[in-house]
Design a protein around this motif. Structure first.
Motif, PDB file in Angstrom:
ATOM      1  N   LEU A 176       0.814  -1.211   0.000  1.00  0.00           N
ATOM      2  CA  LEU A 176       0.000   0.000   0.000  1.00  0.00           C
ATOM      3  C   LEU A 176       0.851   1.265   0.000  1.00  0.00           C
ATOM      4  O   LEU A 176       0.326   2.359   0.134  1.00  0.00           O
ATOM      5  N   ARG A 231     -13.275  -0.511   8.613  1.00  0.00           N
ATOM      6  CA  ARG A 231     -13.226  -0.085   7.219  1.00  0.00           C
ATOM      7  C   ARG A 231     -14.244  -0.806   6.345  1.00  0.00           C
ATOM      8  O   ARG A 231     -13.925  -1.369   5.310  1.00  0.00           O
ATOM      9  N   ARG A 236     -11.449 -14.802   1.893  1.00  0.00           N
ATOM     10  CA  ARG A 236     -10.505 -14.845   0.765  1.00  0.00           C
ATOM     11  C   ARG A 236      -9.450 -15.932   0.933  1.00  0.00           C
ATOM     12  O   ARG A 236      -8.478 -15.967   0.174  1.00  0.00           O
ATOM     13  N   ARG A 238      -9.178   6.079   2.799  1.00  0.00           N
ATOM     14  CA  ARG A 238      -9.088   4.762   3.425  1.00  0.00           C
ATOM     15  C   ARG A 238      -9.870   3.720   2.630  1.00  0.00           C
ATOM     16  O   ARG A 238      -9.522   2.548   2.617  1.00  0.00           O
ATOM     17  N   TYR A 239     -10.958   4.156   1.965  1.00  0.00           N
ATOM     18  CA  TYR A 239     -11.722   3.205   1.159  1.00  0.00           C
ATOM     19  C   TYR A 239     -10.963   2.847  -0.115  1.00  0.00           C
ATOM     20  O   TYR A 239     -11.108   1.748  -0.637  1.00  0.00           O
ATOM     21  N   GLU A 280      -7.757   2.581  -0.199  1.00  0.00           N
ATOM     22  CA  GLU A 280      -6.798   1.610   0.304  1.00  0.00           C
ATOM     23  C   GLU A 280      -7.447   0.231   0.434  1.00  0.00           C
ATOM     24  O   GLU A 280      -6.885  -0.786   0.035  1.00  0.00           O
ATOM     25  N   LEU A 281      -8.657   0.231   0.992  1.00  0.00           N
ATOM     26  CA  LEU A 281      -9.384  -1.027   1.131  1.00  0.00           C
ATOM     27  C   LEU A 281      -9.576  -1.683  -0.236  1.00  0.00           C
ATOM     28  O   LEU A 281      -9.325  -2.869  -0.409  1.00  0.00           O
ATOM     29  N   GLU A 292      -7.804  -1.415  -2.774  1.00  0.00           N
ATOM     30  CA  GLU A 292      -6.532  -1.979  -3.245  1.00  0.00           C
ATOM     31  C   GLU A 292      -6.247  -3.310  -2.563  1.00  0.00           C
ATOM     32  O   GLU A 292      -5.801  -4.261  -3.195  1.00  0.00           O
ATOM     33  N   THR A 293      -6.515  -3.390  -1.255  1.00  0.00           N
ATOM     34  CA  THR A 293      -6.179  -4.637  -0.561  1.00  0.00           C
ATOM     35  C   THR A 293      -7.097  -5.780  -0.983  1.00  0.00           C
ATOM     36  O   THR A 293      -6.688  -6.924  -0.956  1.00  0.00           O
ATOM     37  N   VAL A 294      -8.353  -5.488  -1.342  1.00  0.00           N
ATOM     38  CA  VAL A 294      -9.194  -6.591  -1.823  1.00  0.00           C
ATOM     39  C   VAL A 294      -9.114  -6.711  -3.342  1.00  0.00           C
ATOM     40  O   VAL A 294      -9.897  -7.442  -3.956  1.00  0.00           O
ATOM     41  N   ARG A 295      -8.165  -6.005  -3.917  1.00  0.00           N
ATOM     42  CA  ARG A 295      -7.842  -6.107  -5.346  1.00  0.00           C
ATOM     43  C   ARG A 295      -9.037  -5.892  -6.265  1.00  0.00           C
ATOM     44  O   ARG A 295      -9.336  -6.738  -7.124  1.00  0.00           O
ATOM     45  N   LEU A 296      -9.745  -4.805  -6.066  1.00  0.00           N
ATOM     46  CA  LEU A 296     -10.818  -4.480  -6.999  1.00  0.00           C
ATOM     47  C   LEU A 296     -10.202  -4.055  -8.322  1.00  0.00           C
ATOM     48  O   LEU A 296      -9.155  -3.411  -8.344  1.00  0.00           O
TER      49      LEU A 296
END
Ligand SMILES: Nc1ncnc2c1ncn2[C@@H]1O[C@H](COP(=O)(O)OP(=O)(O)O)[C@@H](O)[C@H]1O
Ligand SMILES: [Mg+2]
Lengths: 254, 288
Positions: free
Chosen positions: A67, A91, A153, B183-184, B186-187, B189-193
C-alpha cells in the motif's frame, strides 16, 4: 529475487505462506522510518509487532500489503499471493450491506461468493445480520465483519494493524478467542501490530519489538495454552518486553 | 382486580410488558436535546397547506383584491376550463418535454464530466478550469449567443436548460467524488478491486450523496431556465400561455401557469428527495 542462504529462500516462500523482508528501507522525505530491516515469518506462524508510537509498525505493514506506492525506499519484500488486511477501523463501506462488504471483490460466480460470505459470517457469529448496514452494528461486530471479509478470501498471510485497538477490554478478550479459533481453522501466517503487550503474548508465537525502524528484540513465546496473565513465566516475558519498549514499569500500574 | 394488577406489576416490574399495562412513573433527568425530535407527520405538506388556507381565507373575506390576485376557486375553474379545452395539456406537454430533455442531457453531461475530472488528474487539469469559468457566467447571460448559434427553436431552449443543469450536477458530484475517504481506496486496493469494480462499488455510491444534492439544485435550475426560455420567442409552453394572458390582462391564467410551475418544481424536488431517502438509507444523520 535471487535465492538466499539461511532457512527460507525467496523463491519458494510465497507458495508456502512464508514472508521474507530483507534489508527494507522506507523513508518519508529525510526521515528514515524503516532502517535496513530484516524479518522472516515461517508459514502459519503468528508474529506480533510491538513498538512505541511512530516506531514504524504501520509503515512495515503497509509495505507488506503493497500500500506504500509513493513512499521512497529499497529492499526486498516477498509475500504470498493471497494477502488479507485487517485495519484498526473495520473499514466497512457504509453504503454496502454486511454481506456485500464481506464478498467485496471476490472473484468467481456471485452465488458461490455469497454462499462463502454467509458461511464466513456464521463463523464470526453474525449469522442473520447479512442485510444490516455497517452503521447498525457495534464496534466489535463491525470488526468481526471485517475479519469475515479477510478470511473469506482464504489468505495465506493475514496482516492486521491494531485490529482490536478500538475495542473495549471485554470485547477484545472475546475477539482473541474468536481469532484463535479462526486461525486454527484457516491456518494463515499472521503479522499483527498491537500496542497491547498482553495481547501480543496471549496470541503470538513470536513477538518482535520495533524501535526506530529496527528490531530491538525478538522473543519466542513458548507458553502452554491457555496462556494466563498471572502465570509467572508470562509475567517474566511481559517485563522483558516492557523493558525493550523502554517503559519504566514503576510508572505503569497494570 | 387493581390489587392483582398492582401485584403483577410489582412482580414483573422489570419486564417491558408490565411497563405497558400499568402506568409506571417515568421520571427522567431533563437533558438538552440537540438532535431533531420525532418526525412531524406529513411534514412535506404542512407548510404548503398552510399557505393555501391563508390564500383561500384572504380571498373569501375580501382581504385580497381579485384584480391583484384571483381567488383560488377562480384559478381552479379557469384551470379546469383550460384542461377541458386541451390548451393546458398541450402547453404542459411542450414545457415538460423541454424541461425533461434539458434535465436529462444536462445531468448526464454533468456526471460524465465529473467522473472524468474526478478520477484522473489529467481530466481534472483539462476540464475543471473551463467549467469553473462557465460557472461564473449565468447560463441566461449566454442566451443571446445561444440564439445566434442555435436559432430560436427547441434546440436553443433545451441547450439553455441543459447548461443550467450540468453545472450544479458537475460541482456536487465532483465534490462528492473527491471527498471519498482515501481509506476506502486503500481497502479497494487490498481486496484487489479492478478499476471498474472500484468505480461501481466505491466511487459511484460514495459520490451519490453529492450527486443527489447537485440534482436538487439542477431541478430548480432547470425550472428557472424553462421559465426564461419560454417567455422569450416561444410559440407554445406554459410560459408562452402566461405571456399571452398578460397581454389580455387575464390574471387567473397567469396564476394557473404559476401553479403549474410550482407543482412541477415542487414534485420534481420531492421526487429527488424521495430518491435521496431511498438510496441513502445507510446514512445516519440528523434526519434520523
Ligand atoms: N504519510 C506519511 N507522511 C509523512 N510521515 C509519515 C507518514 N506516515 C507515517 N509517517 C511517519 O513515519 C513514522 C512511523 O509511522 P508509523 O509506521 O505509522 O508508526 P507506528 O509505529 O505508530 O504505526 C512516524 O514518525 C510518522 O510520523
Ligand atoms: Mg500505526
Amino acid at each position: 529475487m535471487a535465492a538466499h542462504a539461511g532457512g527460507l529462500t525467496a523463491t519458494d516462500a510465497p507458495a508456502r505462506g512464508a514472508v521474507v523482508v530483507r534489508d527494507l528501507v522506507r523513508a518519508y522525505g529525510e526521515r528514515t522510518v524503516l532502517d535496513h530491516l530484516d524479518l522472516g515469518l515461517a508459514p502459519g506462524e503468528f508474529v506480533a509487532i510491538l513498538g512505541r508510537s511512530g516506531s514504524g509498525k504501520s509503515t512495515l505493514l503497509r509495505a507488506l500489503a503493497g500500500l506504500d506506492h509513493d513512499v521512497d525506499g529499497s529492499g526486498e519484500v516477498v509475500v504470498p499471493d493471497q494477502v488479507s488486511v485487517v485495519f484498526q477501523d473495520s473499514r466497512l463501506l457504509p453504503w454496502a450491506r454486511v454481506l456485500d462488504n464481506v464478498v467485496l471483490g471476490l472473484d468467481g460466480p456471485q452465488a458461490d461468493a455469497r454462499a462463502a460470505g454467509r458461511a464466513a459470517l456464521v463463523e464470526v457469529g453474525l449469522a442473520g445480520r447479512e442485510r444490516a448496514w455497517p452503521n447498525e452494528l457495534s464496534g466489535g461486530e463491525q470488526q468481526r465483519v471485517s475479519l469475515a471479509r479477510s478470511l473469506v478470501r482464504s489468505p495465506r498471510l493475514l496482516l492486521a494493524d491494531e485490529p482490536f485497538g478500538a475495542l473495549d477490554a471485554l470485547t477484545r478478550t472475546r475477539m482473541h478467542a474468536l481469532l484463535r479459533d479462526l486461525l486454527t481453522r484457516h491456518g494463515p501466517t499472521v503479522l499483527m501490530v498491537t500496542h497491547d503487550v498482553d495481547e501480543a503474548i496471549v496470541l503470538a508465537d513470536r513477538v518482535v519489538v520495533l524501535d526506530a525502524g529496527r528490531i530491538a528484540l525478538e522473543r519466542r513465546i513458548d507458553l502452554a495454552e491457555p496462556r494466563d496473565g498471572s502465570d509467572p513465566s508470562f509475567a517474566r516475558i511481559r517485563s522483558e518486553l516492557l523493558d525493550a519498549l523502554g517503559v519504566d514499569r514503576k510508572d505503569t500500574t497494570a | 382486580m387493581s390489587a392483582l394488577v398492582a401485584q403483577r406489576a410489582g412482580v414483573f416490574a422489570t419486564t417491558p410488558r408490565a411497563a405497558a399495562t400499568v402506568a409506571l412513573p417515568d421520571a427522567r433527568p431533563s437533558g438538552v436535546r440537540l438532535g431533531l425530535g420525532r418526525p412531524v407527520p406529513f411534514a412535506a405538506a404542512v407548510g404548503v397547506t398552510l399557505l393555501l388556507v391563508l390564500w383561500t381565507a384572504g380571498s373569501a373575506i375580501g382581504f385580497i383584491d381579485p384584480r391583484v390576485l384571483s381567488a383560488p376557486w377562480t384559478v381552479v375553474t379557469t384551470g379546469a376550463e383550460l384542461v377541458a379545452d386541451g390548451r393546458l395539456g398541450e402547453h404542459l406537454t411542450v414545457s415538460l418535454t423541454r424541461a425533461a430533455l434539458g434535465l436529462v442531457t444536462g445531468t448526464a453531461a454533468g456526471v460524465v464530466l465529473a467522473l472524468v475530472a474526478g478520477l484522473s488528474r489529467v481530466g481534472d487539469a483539462v476540464l475543471d478550469g473551463p467549467i469553473q469559468v462557465k460557472r461564473a457566467i449565468p447560463s441566461l447571460a449566454l442566451l443571446p449567443l445561444l440564439i445566434l448559434w442555435f436559432g430560436i427553436g427547441e434546440e436553443m431552449k433545451v441547450i439553455t436548460i441543459a447548461l443550467g443543469v450540468f453545472v450544479p450536477v458537475y460541482l456536487h458530484t465532483h465534490n462528492g467524488l473527491r471527498a471519498i475517504d482515501s481509506r476506502y481506496v486503500e481497502l479497494a486496493e487490498t481486496v484487489r478491486l479492478s478499476r471498474w469494480q472500484f468505480v461501481a462499488r466505491v466511487v459511484l455510491p460514495g459520490a451519490l450523496p453529492g450527486f443527489l444534492l447537485g440534482l436538487r439544485f439542477a431541478v430548480t435550475g432547470s425550472m428557472l431556465a424553462l421559465v426564461v426560455v419560454e417567455q422569450v420567442n416561444a410559440t407554445a409552453g406554459i410560459g408562452y400561455m402566461m405571456e399571452l394572458a398578460r397581454t389580455y390582462g387575464q390574471t387567473e391564467i397567469i396564476l394557473v401557469g404559476l401553479v403549474v410551475y410550482g407543482v412541477l418544481g415542487y414534485s420534481a424536488d420531492l421526487a429527488v428527495r424521495l430518491l435521496q431517502r431511498r438510496t441513502l438509507a445507510w446514512r445516519r444523520t440528523l434526519e434520523g
